[in-house]
Design a protein around this motif. Structure first.
Motif, short mmCIF file in Angstrom:
data_model
loop_
_atom_site.label_atom_id
_atom_site.label_comp_id
_atom_site.label_asym_id
_atom_site.label_seq_id
_atom_site.Cartn_x
_atom_site.Cartn_y
_atom_site.Cartn_z
N GLU A 96 0.84 -1.19 0.00
CA GLU A 96 0.00 0.00 0.00
C GLU A 96 0.88 1.25 0.00
O GLU A 96 1.87 1.32 0.73
N LYS A 97 0.49 2.23 -0.78
CA LYS A 97 1.23 3.50 -0.87
C LYS A 97 0.42 4.59 -0.20
O LYS A 97 -0.74 4.81 -0.56
N GLU A 98 1.05 5.28 0.77
CA GLU A 98 0.41 6.40 1.46
C GLU A 98 1.30 7.63 1.27
O GLU A 98 2.28 7.83 2.00
N PHE A 99 0.99 8.42 0.27
CA PHE A 99 1.78 9.61 -0.03
C PHE A 99 1.01 10.84 0.46
O PHE A 99 0.07 11.29 -0.20
N THR A 100 1.40 11.36 1.63
CA THR A 100 0.72 12.54 2.18
C THR A 100 1.32 13.83 1.64
O THR A 100 0.85 14.91 1.97
N ALA A 101 2.38 13.71 0.86
CA ALA A 101 3.01 14.88 0.25
C ALA A 101 3.33 14.57 -1.19
O ALA A 101 3.68 13.43 -1.53
N SER A 102 3.16 15.55 -2.04
CA SER A 102 3.49 15.39 -3.46
C SER A 102 4.49 16.45 -3.86
O SER A 102 4.73 17.42 -3.14
N ASP A 103 5.07 16.25 -5.03
CA ASP A 103 6.09 17.18 -5.53
C ASP A 103 7.22 17.36 -4.53
O ASP A 103 7.67 18.47 -4.22
N VAL A 104 7.69 16.22 -3.99
CA VAL A 104 8.82 16.22 -3.07
C VAL A 104 10.04 15.76 -3.84
O VAL A 104 10.10 14.61 -4.31
#
Length: 611
Positions: free
Chosen positions: A492-500
């Motif tokens: 499972e992927k939990e990406f709480t931030a993008s464009d990092v």
């Protein structure tokens, strides 16, 4: 005063007026009366025939009470004294006699007396030396006090080399009383070699030359015993009559010095034994330390390391910090006392111009809370880097081998679907267009898997670029999904931030997360879920790989990352070692939290880069 002078004075005395005589004094009599020395003339029967003013004053007796009287009748307390003997010697033997110092108790006075024979009797010339004698006694008493109360051992020796006296400190130092030493040759206490040295000191002292020398007297006590001896001449009225010896116990200082020399020697041996090059410089960039390893590694001898050369050499190590280091030395503050600079993968050049990869550490030298210089420790890591690259490649091949079965299975599934749809197309022709969309999707999945596999296996140059973390983690998760599905594990992927974004060698960072996720899969024998979480914390990109596996015991957790240490039966420990090394080289950090039976969380943080 000579005998002739005394005779002349005595003749002049005979011409002087006698008691009851009406003659007056001539010039000679006046001169004698004005002398500061006391003069008394006696005939052969010791009758006083002349007394000058000084004699009357010093003897506290009037002239008229003395003239014509027997001197011993006037001063009966002087009979049988040294003064009495001197008068009789001059009178009977017709030779001058002298008493240097004599104390006459009735007058409480010290006298210096000289008696000269003459044709008419004797002439006594004396002087009151009470003040001088009291001063001399005070000096003598001070000397005796200084001699006996001196904290160091003191002895006096005559010109023949025999002890005259010693003080209590001397008795205590050698364990011998003065009565056993008096009259004994001073060299008799010493071993042969030390006795010869002492004779040389004694000879110089007798020549009027004070001298100091250390002596090893261990043989006397059977244990370490060192003294420092100062030999001084004993001078009385410009004549050398012996020598003083002042001895100080310096055993503790000598042992401390010997221990310091031994420690310095050991430290030097250690410095010369280590394989790392060590360079020590002071604030003026003068070399204070340059070991053999440094010389062998660089080809430069210590005599070639001038300050300008050092500055040039260090500037090739790190340009930014060099200016700060130079300025801080000029300000007198030096580097911060706890500041340590570390650099790796720096290209340096030997004396012959050949390059080599190096890593180094700069540590401040601190003395009495002040930074006095810096120590540079460096090593040639050319072969180490080659070995690490081989390990990286080995881990890639290992990962490829383990992924091969899953990838083959995963590719077989879409190929089976594609084959089936092609057969349907042959039967139904172009009537079922939705088949084409499914086929395109399956082709895309095969292409993505093969692309990731090629990136992982193909050798890459270490070129860092700006990469977006969520996209990279998505690709890695896709690559490993097949292997996870085989073991009934979901990713499972939990990406709480993008464009990092981070600056990295993309293939190396992918290898890091392939290794971590692969280890998570292997730890979950009963299936479960692996969570790949991406967060942003301040100026860091934080990635957590959370599994539900068997966990790592607390006592083993500290050793994770050591080469050839693994919690798996068939593991080598090289995978995590390479992983941690890559993270470190990218300026990142890694922490591990694990509970047995619950799972493990790897937290990796990288500095964020602006796109």
């Amino acid at each position: 005063m000579t005998e002739r002078s005394a005779n002349n004075i005595h003749k002049k005395l005979l011409t002087l007026p006698r008691e009851g005589d009406n003659r007056t004094y001539d010039s000679d009599a006046l001169i004698l009366d004005r002398l500061s020395d006391a003069i008394v003339a006696l005939d052969h029967h010791f009758t006083v025939t002349y007394v000058n003013q000084a004699a009357s004053r010093q003897l506290h007796t009037k002239k008229e009470d003395m003239l014509g009287q027997n001197i011993w009748g006037i001063f009966p307390d002087a009979i049988n004294t040294r003064v009495y003997d001197a008068y009789h010697k001059a009178m009977e033997e017709r030779v001058p006699a002298e008493v240097e110092y004599e104390y006459f108790s009735p007058l409480k006075t010290w006298f210096n007396l000289r008696v000269y024979p003459s044709e008419e009797g004797v002439t006594a010339i004396f002087r009151d030396v009470t003040r001088r004698q009291i001063a001399m006694l005070a000096v003598e008493q001070s000397y005796r006090t200084l001699f006996h109360e001196h904290p160091d051992a003191v002895c006096s020796i005559d010109l023949d080399g025999y002890y005259l006296s010693v003080n209590q400190a001397f008795e205590k130092l050698f364990g011998l009383k003065e009565k056993k030493l008096a009259g004994r040759e001073f060299v008799s206490l010493l071993p042969d070699e030390q006795a010869r040295k002492a004779e040389e000191l004694f000879t110089l002292a007798k020549e009027g030359k004070p001298v100091t020398q250390d002596f090893d007297l261990t043989e006397i006590k059977g244990e370490p015993f060192f003294v420092q001896c100062t030999a001084l001449p004993i001078i009385v009225e410009t004549e050398i009559i012996g020598a003083y010896g002042i001895l100080k116990d310096i055993t503790s200082q000598r042992l401390n010095t010997l221990e310091l020399k031994r420690m310095n020697h050991m430290n030097q041996l250690i410095l010369e034994s280590v394989e790392d090059g060590i360079l020590g410089i002071d604030k003026d960039f003068d070399v204070v330390m340059w070991n053999e390893a440094a010389e062998e590694m660089t080809g430069f001898g210590r005599d070639e390391l001038k300050p300008n050369f050092i500055i040039q050499l260090l500037s090739t190590l790190y340009e930014g910090e060099m200016e700060e280091l130079t300025q801080s030395f000029k300000r007198g503050s030096g580097l911060a006392k706890k500041e340590v600079i570390r650099k790796s993968n720096i290209t340096l050049y030997r004396k012959d111009g050949t390059p080599y990869l190096a890593e180094f550490t700069v540590t401040p030298m601190v003395s009495d809370e002040e930074v006095v210089g810096s120590v540079f420790t460096f090593r040639d890591i050319t072969e180490k880097r080659k070995s690490e690259e081989m390990l990286h490649q080995s881990e890639k091949l290992s990962a490829v081998g383990q992924l091969a079965a899953g990838i083959a299975h995963e590719i077989r599934n879409p190929l089976t679907s594609l084959k089936g749809f092609l057969q349907l197309i042959e039967i139904y022709g172009n009537e079922k267009k939705e088949y084409f969309d499914i086929m395109k999707s399956e082709f895309g999945r095969i292409e993505q898997i093969l692309t990731e596999l090629l990136i992982l296996s193909k050798p890459q140059t270490l070129t860092k670029e700006t990469c977006e973390m969520s996209e990279m983690l998505s690709h890695i998760s896709t690559l490993l999904e097949t292997q996870a599905i085989i073991k009934n594990i979901g990713i499972e992927k939990e990406f709480t931030a993008s464009d990092v974004y981070i600056t990295c060698a993309q293939h190396q960072i992918k290898q890091v997360f392939v290794n971590l996720i692969k280890n998570a899969i292997e730890s979950m024998e009963s299936g479960g879920v692996i969570t790949v979480r991406l967060e942003k914390s301040g100026n860091q990109a934080v990635v957590k790989v959370i599994d539900q596996g068997c966990g790592i015991p607390k006592e083993k957790l500290a050793r994770i990352g050591e080469p050839f240490y693994s919690t798996k039966d068939t593991g080598t420990g090289l995978g995590l070692m390479v992983t941690f090394k890559i993270i470190e080289e990218h300026g990142g950090t890694v922490t591990i939290d694990s509970r047995v039976g619950e799972g493990t969380t790897f937290t990796i943080a990288f500095p964020i880069t602006q796109p």
